[in-house]
Scaffold this active site. Structure first.
Site, short mmCIF file in Angstrom:
data_model
loop_
_atom_site.label_atom_id
_atom_site.label_comp_id
_atom_site.label_asym_id
_atom_site.label_seq_id
_atom_site.Cartn_x
_atom_site.Cartn_y
_atom_site.Cartn_z
NE ARG A 237 -4.31 1.46 2.15
CZ ARG A 237 -4.58 2.59 2.83
NH1 ARG A 237 -3.71 3.06 3.69
NH2 ARG A 237 -5.73 3.21 2.67
CB ILE B 130 -5.75 5.61 -0.99
CG1 ILE B 130 -5.67 4.08 -1.02
CG2 ILE B 130 -5.05 6.12 0.24
CD1 ILE B 130 -4.20 3.56 -1.06
CB SER B 131 -11.01 3.41 0.30
OG SER B 131 -11.56 3.98 -0.86
CD GLN B 132 -11.64 2.17 7.54
OE1 GLN B 132 -12.74 2.17 7.00
NE2 GLN B 132 -11.48 2.11 8.84
N PRO B 133 -8.27 0.71 4.41
CG PRO B 133 -6.13 0.14 5.16
CD PRO B 133 -7.15 1.23 5.22
#
Ligand code: SAH
Length: 219
Positions: free
Chosen positions: A36, A62-65
């Site tokens: 990431r 970038i979205s939360q994992p």
């Protein structure tokens, strides 16, 4: 190649994904493999495996994992699936889908982000990813139908062209506006029609375009 973030990544998988109920082992393995920290601005690298979204420029994130994981698990990807993602952003979700053996088509509205994501994915040697800049609410008609469609931006309603481009047996995952916040929906298409299942609350940047928000509601 040694990876300074391997331990942090494994901790992310354990504490953010497994503990919160991500059970699909292929999905968990994919998160262990994708670096990431390559998908975010260098100066944020130390936060790459933190439990939240991160700014990637152009007012996008970038979205939360965990959100990427729940969307991926809900899409029930099996190798060889043709998958359309709307909102390439950093390209991270694309890489996760590629790790699961999908043939990925992805569309990004902002050309600079599209180019950046393409470069990152190429550098990391991801193949089977087709990307283009444009309005994803119209889908990618020439390549339809898709076994799964992931809309990684919040929409006022499900864009009709995307429902049309979903295969029979296909799954579409989308954050929809509801009572001034967002809820993740999983839509399944069968011969009889579409069936919607309500998932959890979430927060995504807006889906902007003809079948999305007409202009950025944050502006
Ligand atoms: N999936 C991304 C995160 C997406 S953030 C990742 O893994 O990093 C949402 C993205 O959707 C933003 O980059 C935004 O520019 C894009 N977007 C918004 N409306 C869009 C549209 N109509 N078509 C394509 N992309 C869109």
């Amino acid at each position: 190649m040694t990876d300074p973030y391997r331990i942090e990544r494994e901790r992310m998988v354990k504490t953010q994904l497994k503990k919160r109920g991500i059970r699909n082992s292929r999905v968990l393995e994919a998160f262990k493999r994708v670096p990431r920290h390559h998908f975010i601005p260098k100066k944020l690298a130390d936060q790459a495996y933190a439990d939240g979204p991160l700014a990637i420029g152009e007012s996008q994130t970038i979205s939360q994992p965990y959100m990427v994981a729940i969307m991926t698990q809900s899409a029930e990807i099996v190798p060889g699936n043709r998958v359309l993602e709307i909102g390439s952003g950093s390209g991270y979700q694309c890489a996760i889908l590629a790790e699961l053996g999908a043939e990925v088509y992805t569309i990004e509205r902002i050309p600079a982000l599209c180019e950046q994501a393409r470069k990152t994915l190429r550098r990391l040697n991801y193949q089977d990813i087709h990307s283009r800049a444009g309005n994803g609410t119209l889908g990618w008609e020439e390549e339809a139908p898709f076994d799964a469609i992931l809309i990684t931006a919040g929409a006022p309603e499900i864009p009709k062209p995307l429902l049309d481009q979903l295969a029979i047996g296909g799954r579409l995952v989308v954050p929809l506006e509801e009572d001034y916040s967002q809820v993740l929906y999983i839509v399944r298409r069968s011969k009889e029609g579409f069936h919607r299942e309500r998932g959890e609350r979430c927060t995504f940047v807006p889906l902007i375009g003809k079948h999305g928000w007409k202009k950025d509601p944050r502006a």
